[in-house]
Design a protein around this motif. Structure first.
Motif, short mmCIF file in Angstrom:
data_model
loop_
_atom_site.label_atom_id
_atom_site.label_comp_id
_atom_site.label_asym_id
_atom_site.label_seq_id
_atom_site.Cartn_x
_atom_site.Cartn_y
_atom_site.Cartn_z
N ASP A 312 18.69 10.43 10.13
CA ASP A 312 20.14 10.41 9.90
C ASP A 312 20.52 10.18 8.45
OD1 ASP A 312 20.57 10.88 12.56
OD2 ASP A 312 21.01 8.80 13.10
N ILE A 313 19.56 9.80 7.60
CA ILE A 313 19.83 9.66 6.17
C ILE A 313 19.48 10.99 5.51
CG2 ILE A 313 19.24 8.49 4.02
CD1 ILE A 313 18.51 6.03 5.65
N PRO A 314 20.44 11.68 4.93
CA PRO A 314 20.15 12.99 4.34
C PRO A 314 19.02 12.92 3.32
CG PRO A 314 22.52 12.59 4.43
CD PRO A 314 21.85 11.29 4.81
N ALA A 315 18.03 13.81 3.50
CA ALA A 315 16.93 13.99 2.54
C ALA A 315 16.04 12.77 2.39
CB ALA A 315 17.46 14.41 1.18
N SER A 316 16.03 11.86 3.37
CA SER A 316 15.16 10.68 3.25
C SER A 316 13.69 11.06 3.45
CB SER A 316 15.55 9.61 4.26
OG SER A 316 15.22 10.02 5.57
N HIS A 317 12.83 10.17 3.00
CA HIS A 317 11.38 10.36 3.09
C HIS A 317 10.82 9.34 4.08
CE1 HIS A 317 7.24 11.02 2.12
NE2 HIS A 317 7.09 9.91 1.44
N LEU A 318 10.24 9.82 5.18
CA LEU A 318 9.70 8.96 6.22
C LEU A 318 8.21 8.73 6.01
CD1 LEU A 318 9.77 7.47 9.00
CD2 LEU A 318 9.40 9.72 10.06
N ILE A 319 7.82 7.44 6.03
CA ILE A 319 6.40 7.09 6.01
C ILE A 319 6.07 6.44 7.34
CG2 ILE A 319 4.60 5.69 4.93
CD1 ILE A 319 6.07 5.90 2.30
N TRP A 320 5.28 7.12 8.14
CA TRP A 320 4.85 6.65 9.46
C TRP A 320 3.55 5.86 9.29
CZ3 TRP A 320 6.54 5.93 14.23
CH2 TRP A 320 5.65 5.84 15.29
N VAL A 321 3.51 4.64 9.82
CA VAL A 321 2.34 3.78 9.62
C VAL A 321 1.61 3.63 10.96
CG1 VAL A 321 1.50 1.59 8.75
CG2 VAL A 321 3.64 2.54 7.85
N PRO A 322 0.54 4.40 11.20
CA PRO A 322 -0.19 4.29 12.46
C PRO A 322 -0.73 2.87 12.67
CG PRO A 322 -0.85 6.26 11.27
CD PRO A 322 -0.01 5.45 10.33
N GLY A 323 -0.48 2.30 13.82
CA GLY A 323 -0.98 0.96 14.14
C GLY A 323 -0.24 -0.17 13.48
N GLY A 324 0.75 0.13 12.65
CA GLY A 324 1.47 -0.91 11.92
C GLY A 324 2.48 -1.63 12.80
N GLY A 325 2.67 -2.92 12.54
CA GLY A 325 3.62 -3.72 13.28
C GLY A 325 4.93 -3.89 12.52
N HIS A 326 5.66 -4.95 12.88
CA HIS A 326 6.97 -5.18 12.26
C HIS A 326 6.85 -5.71 10.84
CE1 HIS A 326 11.28 -5.78 12.28
NE2 HIS A 326 11.12 -7.03 11.86
N ALA A 327 5.91 -6.61 10.61
CA ALA A 327 5.77 -7.25 9.29
C ALA A 327 4.91 -6.42 8.36
CB ALA A 327 5.21 -8.66 9.45
N LEU A 328 5.30 -5.18 8.13
CA LEU A 328 4.51 -4.28 7.29
C LEU A 328 4.32 -4.83 5.89
CD1 LEU A 328 5.98 -0.77 8.22
CD2 LEU A 328 3.77 -1.72 8.90
N ILE A 329 5.29 -5.59 5.38
CA ILE A 329 5.19 -6.11 4.01
C ILE A 329 4.03 -7.08 3.86
CG2 ILE A 329 7.60 -5.71 3.48
CD1 ILE A 329 8.18 -8.61 4.11
N LEU A 330 3.60 -7.69 4.97
CA LEU A 330 2.45 -8.60 4.95
C LEU A 330 1.20 -7.96 5.52
CD1 LEU A 330 4.24 -11.85 6.18
CD2 LEU A 330 3.39 -11.42 3.87
N GLU A 331 1.38 -7.06 6.46
CA GLU A 331 0.23 -6.42 7.12
C GLU A 331 -0.33 -5.27 6.30
OE1 GLU A 331 -0.82 -4.48 11.52
OE2 GLU A 331 1.25 -4.99 11.00
N CYS A 332 0.54 -4.49 5.68
CA CYS A 332 0.13 -3.32 4.88
C CYS A 332 0.75 -3.38 3.49
CB CYS A 332 0.55 -2.04 5.59
SG CYS A 332 0.02 -1.89 7.29
N PRO A 333 0.50 -4.45 2.74
CA PRO A 333 1.19 -4.61 1.46
C PRO A 333 0.87 -3.51 0.45
CG PRO A 333 -0.59 -6.22 1.66
CD PRO A 333 -0.42 -5.57 3.01
N GLU A 334 -0.35 -2.98 0.48
CA GLU A 334 -0.70 -1.93 -0.47
C GLU A 334 0.15 -0.69 -0.23
OE1 GLU A 334 -2.89 -3.39 1.54
OE2 GLU A 334 -4.17 -4.61 0.21
N LEU A 335 0.34 -0.34 1.03
CA LEU A 335 1.14 0.83 1.37
C LEU A 335 2.60 0.62 0.97
CD1 LEU A 335 1.32 3.58 2.80
CD2 LEU A 335 1.74 2.35 4.94
N VAL A 336 3.12 -0.57 1.26
CA VAL A 336 4.50 -0.88 0.88
C VAL A 336 4.66 -0.84 -0.64
CG1 VAL A 336 6.26 -2.69 0.87
CG2 VAL A 336 4.96 -2.23 2.95
N ASN A 337 3.71 -1.42 -1.35
CA ASN A 337 3.79 -1.43 -2.82
C ASN A 337 3.71 -0.03 -3.40
OD1 ASN A 337 3.94 -4.19 -2.61
ND2 ASN A 337 1.84 -4.58 -3.29
N GLU A 338 2.89 0.82 -2.79
CA GLU A 338 2.81 2.21 -3.24
C GLU A 338 4.14 2.93 -3.06
OE1 GLU A 338 -0.35 4.03 -1.09
OE2 GLU A 338 -1.94 2.88 -2.09
#
Length: 357
Positions: A312-338
């Protein structure tokens, strides 16, 4: 009629069986937590929650003192403002503060959370958080300084509220946004952790239950119960993370932030999340590059709502995280930082983000 001795004897058996069952559950919890905590943990020496920045107090229009911290160089082309989620505080951005120190970073505790002041009693609202974010931006990035907004869960909704209130900022002051584990509409249909057949009923009942638990002596008892470490640890691990091998130190860190948030605040903002509807803001967000990160195993905000947000956000970029939970900032920090680094690079270069995932 049964004799009193038989009745009391039967009651004693039931009570004894209940006690044995409860004891077995507690013992099983302790064994499970012991096994988890006994695993090698590379994050055990991480100074979680101990990294600090240059402090600043920002007063809101209604007089609430917001605790703000600034990291990184004073002179930078873009400032990144981080908005944390429900029942958390700015310390949840530990890995972003640690690894993105070359950029100018602004962290703040939402009202009633962390080190920020308490608002007057009454209903909380996401719109109020959007107004607070405007005050933080004005104080930390005045003039023509550009900002990139990063929001997790309720923090993402805070950014949407700002977009609805101040659309003129997007494409001028606000140059981009990264939305993590969030949604544009309220969670009235319930969260994935609720059993599907009774999810709507539980969702409707939850505000009343929380409000009741936040009053009088019940609040004291509830606060004591929230400190049952083994149960809190297991609950945090299941609801916050998708990866069962996540660091025990990180799980404990998240749990500590949650349990340090008063039950009254949990109740007030829980209702605000259920009623939230920021869908009218999404066209405004589409004026700037937006990245949306969605965890496959988010048990608090259904992943379908994250996908819906990105669509619903025009031209947004979706990053799908297989197996990721709600706290992505702590669980997948490298991906979030990238994702944040890529946004900053594109904004600073005057470029754009990919049009789809």
């Amino acid at each position: 009629m049964a004799s009193w001795r038989r009745i009391t004897g039967a009651a004693g058996l039931v009570a004894g069986a209940t006690a044995v069952g409860a004891g077995a559950i507690v013992a099983a919890e302790r064994i499970a937590v012991g096994r988890i905590r006994g695993r090698p943990d590379p994050a055990s020496g991480e100074p979680l929650g101990k990294l600090r920045g240059r402090p600043l107090t920002v007063l809101t229009g209604d007089g609430v003192a917001l605790h703000v911290e600034i990291n990184g160089p004073s002179a930078a082309p873009v400032t990144v403002v981080f908005c944390h989620g429900y029942t958390l505080n700015q310390d949840c951005w530990h890995f972003q503060r640690r690894d993105l120190s070359g950029h100018r970073l602004v962290f703040w505790d939402q009202r009633d959370h962390g080190r920020s002041g308490r608002s007057e009693s009454g209903a909380a609202s996401i719109d109020q958080l959007g107004t607070d974010l405007k005050a933080v931006i004005d104080a930390t990035a005045p003039g023509d300084a550009r900002v990139v907004l990063v929001g997790h869960s309720m923090g993402g909704m805070t950014i949407m509220a700002l977009a609805q209130q101040h659309p003129e900022l997007f494409g001028t002051k606000v140059a981009g946004a990264v939305l993590i584990s969030t949604a544009a509409r309220g969670l009235e249909d319930g969260s994935p952790w609720m059993p599907a057949p009774i999810r709507p009923m539980l969702s409707r009942a939850l505000p009343g239950v929380l409000n009741g638990a936040a009053k009088g002596r019940r609040a004291i008892l509830v606060e004591r119960g929230r400190r049952v470490t083994d149960l809190a640890f297991l609950g945090t691990r299941v609801l916050g993370f998708g990866d069962g091998e996540v660091s025990p130190a990180v799980v404990g860190f998240l749990g500590q932030m949650i349990t340090s948030t008063p039950i009254e605040v949990v109740a007030r903002f829980g209702q605000a999340l259920l009623l939230c509807d920021e869908r009218d803001s999404l066209a405004t967000l589409g004026k700037v590059p937006v990245t949306v990160l969605v965890g496959e195993k988010d048990r608090l905000i259904a992943s379908r709502l994250g996908i819906e947000l990105a669509m619903d956000i025009p031209a947004s970029h979706l990053i799908w995280v297989p197996g990721g939970g709600h706290a992505l900032i702590l669980e997948c920090p490298e991906l979030v930082n990238e994702a944040i680094t890529a946004m900053l690079a594109r904004v600073e270069a005057g470029g754009d983000l990919p049009r789809s995932a």
